[in-house]
Enzyme design. Sequence first.
Site, PDB file in Angstrom:
ATOM      1  N   LYS A  36      -5.451  -8.039  15.677  1.00  0.00           N
ATOM      2  CA  LYS A  36      -5.065  -6.965  16.070  1.00  0.00           C
ATOM      3  C   LYS A  36      -6.108  -7.041  17.593  1.00  0.00           C
ATOM      4  O   LYS A  36      -6.167  -7.782  18.257  1.00  0.00           O
ATOM      5  CB  LYS A  36      -5.417  -5.641  15.069  1.00  0.00           C
ATOM      6  N   TYR A  76       4.879  -0.281  10.026  1.00  0.00           N
ATOM      7  CA  TYR A  76       3.691   0.771   9.349  1.00  0.00           C
ATOM      8  C   TYR A  76       5.013   1.607   8.878  1.00  0.00           C
ATOM      9  O   TYR A  76       4.483   2.444   8.825  1.00  0.00           O
ATOM     10  CB  TYR A  76       3.220   0.921  10.477  1.00  0.00           C
ATOM     11  N   PHE A  84      -1.947   9.277  11.033  1.00  0.00           N
ATOM     12  CA  PHE A  84      -2.207   8.729  12.567  1.00  0.00           C
ATOM     13  C   PHE A  84      -1.052   7.802  12.761  1.00  0.00           C
ATOM     14  O   PHE A  84      -1.809   6.551  13.443  1.00  0.00           O
ATOM     15  CB  PHE A  84      -3.885   7.315  11.872  1.00  0.00           C
ATOM     16  N   ARG A 112      -6.305 -11.338   1.773  1.00  0.00           N
ATOM     17  CA  ARG A 112      -6.736 -10.100   1.224  1.00  0.00           C
ATOM     18  C   ARG A 112      -8.789  -9.974   0.948  1.00  0.00           C
ATOM     19  O   ARG A 112      -9.225  -9.339   2.131  1.00  0.00           O
ATOM     20  CB  ARG A 112      -5.911  -9.330   0.286  1.00  0.00           C
ATOM     21  N   THR A 118      -9.623  -1.181   4.362  1.00  0.00           N
ATOM     22  CA  THR A 118      -8.846  -0.986   5.661  1.00  0.00           C
ATOM     23  C   THR A 118      -9.913  -0.774   6.378  1.00  0.00           C
ATOM     24  O   THR A 118      -9.771  -1.183   7.914  1.00  0.00           O
ATOM     25  CB  THR A 118      -8.289  -0.476   4.877  1.00  0.00           C
ATOM     26  N   ARG A 129     -13.294  -7.677   8.047  1.00  0.00           N
ATOM     27  CA  ARG A 129     -13.628  -6.805   8.888  1.00  0.00           C
ATOM     28  C   ARG A 129     -15.035  -5.925   8.087  1.00  0.00           C
ATOM     29  O   ARG A 129     -14.987  -4.810   9.843  1.00  0.00           O
ATOM     30  CB  ARG A 129     -12.821  -5.857   8.050  1.00  0.00           C
ATOM     31  N   ASN A 139      -9.393  -3.006  12.940  1.00  0.00           N
ATOM     32  CA  ASN A 139      -9.826  -3.358  11.777  1.00  0.00           C
ATOM     33  C   ASN A 139      -9.553  -4.815  12.003  1.00  0.00           C
ATOM     34  O   ASN A 139      -9.438  -5.730  11.092  1.00  0.00           O
ATOM     35  CB  ASN A 139      -9.755  -2.652  10.514  1.00  0.00           C
ATOM     36  N   HIS A 142      -4.040  -7.922  11.222  1.00  0.00           N
ATOM     37  CA  HIS A 142      -3.282  -6.915   9.160  1.00  0.00           C
ATOM     38  C   HIS A 142      -2.854  -8.420   9.129  1.00  0.00           C
ATOM     39  O   HIS A 142      -2.874 -10.040   9.576  1.00  0.00           O
ATOM     40  CB  HIS A 142      -1.977  -6.724   9.974  1.00  0.00           C
ATOM     41  N   GLU A 153       7.853  -9.664   6.366  1.00  0.00           N
ATOM     42  CA  GLU A 153       7.267  -9.987   7.718  1.00  0.00           C
ATOM     43  C   GLU A 153       7.402 -10.408   8.476  1.00  0.00           C
ATOM     44  O   GLU A 153       7.851 -10.628   9.485  1.00  0.00           O
ATOM     45  CB  GLU A 153       5.572  -9.505   7.874  1.00  0.00           C
TER      46      GLU A 153
HETATM   47  P1  IDP Z   1      -4.363  -2.182   5.548  1.00  0.00           P
HETATM   48  O1  IDP Z   1      -4.267  -2.916   6.657  1.00  0.00           O
HETATM   49  O2  IDP Z   1      -5.810  -2.818   4.959  1.00  0.00           O
HETATM   50  O3  IDP Z   1      -3.130  -2.950   4.088  1.00  0.00           O
HETATM   51  P2  IDP Z   1      -2.857   0.179   5.818  1.00  0.00           P
HETATM   52  O4  IDP Z   1      -3.181   0.989   4.153  1.00  0.00           O
HETATM   53  O5  IDP Z   1      -1.155  -0.986   5.380  1.00  0.00           O
HETATM   54  O6  IDP Z   1      -4.167  -1.089   5.417  1.00  0.00           O
HETATM   55  O7  IDP Z   1      -2.561   0.823   6.551  1.00  0.00           O
HETATM   56  C1  IDP Z   1      -1.945  -0.433   8.065  1.00  0.00           C
HETATM   57  C2  IDP Z   1      -3.457   0.144   8.311  1.00  0.00           C
HETATM   58  O8  IDP Z   1      -2.792   1.214   9.513  1.00  0.00           O
HETATM   59  C3  IDP Z   1      -4.302   0.228   8.713  1.00  0.00           C
HETATM   60  O9  IDP Z   1      -4.851  -2.070   8.475  1.00  0.00           O
HETATM   61  C4  IDP Z   1      -4.996   0.685   9.463  1.00  0.00           C
HETATM   62  O10 IDP Z   1      -5.685  -0.157  11.145  1.00  0.00           O
HETATM   63  C5  IDP Z   1      -4.281   2.109  10.167  1.00  0.00           C
HETATM   64  N1  IDP Z   1      -4.988   2.911   9.542  1.00  0.00           N
HETATM   65  C6  IDP Z   1      -5.098   3.172   8.045  1.00  0.00           C
HETATM   66  N2  IDP Z   1      -5.655   4.810   7.634  1.00  0.00           N
HETATM   67  C7  IDP Z   1      -5.885   4.990   8.254  1.00  0.00           C
HETATM   68  C8  IDP Z   1      -6.844   5.319   8.950  1.00  0.00           C
HETATM   69  O11 IDP Z   1      -6.767   6.663   7.907  1.00  0.00           O
HETATM   70  N3  IDP Z   1      -7.309   6.157   9.894  1.00  0.00           N
HETATM   71  C9  IDP Z   1      -6.523   5.595  11.175  1.00  0.00           C
HETATM   72  N4  IDP Z   1      -5.648   4.265  10.559  1.00  0.00           N
HETATM   73  C10 IDP Z   1      -5.927   3.890   9.309  1.00  0.00           C
HETATM   74 MG    MG Z   2      -0.566  -2.918   4.846  1.00  0.00          MG
END
Ligand code: IDP
Ligand code: MG
Length: 172
Positions: A36, A76, A84, A112, A118, A129, A139, A142, A153
């Site tokens: 990222k 997404y 967000f 993972r 996350t 992370r 973070n 991805h 993907e």
């Molecule tokens: P992941 O990356 O751990 O799989 P996901 O739930 O798929 O998490 O969310 C994708 C991305 O969206 C996260 O990596 C993060 O950058 C962003 N994200 C998820 N939840 C939040 C939040 O509550 N606030 C801000 N950004 C978020």
């Molecule tokens: Mg995800």
Amino acid sequence: MMKRLLHIFSLGLALISSCLAEQKGEFMEQTVIIFKPDAMQQGRVGAILQRFEEMHFHISGIKMVQLSEAILREHYAHLADKPFFGDIVEFMSSAPVVIMVLEGENVIEEVREMTGETDSRLAEKGTIRGDFGKDKGQNMIHASDSVVGARAEVLRFFEPAELFPLRHNLAD
Ligand code: IDP
Ligand code: MG
């Protein structure tokens, strides 16, 4: 509308055929990693990539791209109703990113685990992370979260000619 339906249909066909190929043992499991914009700006690509190389995962594709808002909205889509959503799309399109496909046995789950929670503030030390991330938005990477997700993907972000998979044949 018709074009979009055709696109979804061809994506579905590709998904099914590649899952069948994997079941037959023709392909090793693949996952998609996106470094990222925070990882790019803080110079963490090398340190993170080194962790994957130390796990002996195979890099089957790697490139630097500026992701469009359209592709990010698709990527997404599962978060489209979250407040967000706009922020992630804006953040992920704010700078070029490095994106890659890694291959290996159980690579999705292992990556993972290496990635951590996350929310970087909750991620354990020793995870990517936990060691480098700032919060939930920033973070570092991805990483695909399932076989079906990873397939979609790979097809979303890579042309076939950009991939150099380690084909493995169980008879060898
Ligand atoms: P992941 O990356 O751990 O799989 P996901 O739930 O798929 O998490 O969310 C994708 C991305 O969206 C996260 O990596 C993060 O950058 C962003 N994200 C998820 N939840 C939040 C939040 O509550 N606030 C801000 N950004 C978020
Ligand atoms: Mg995800």
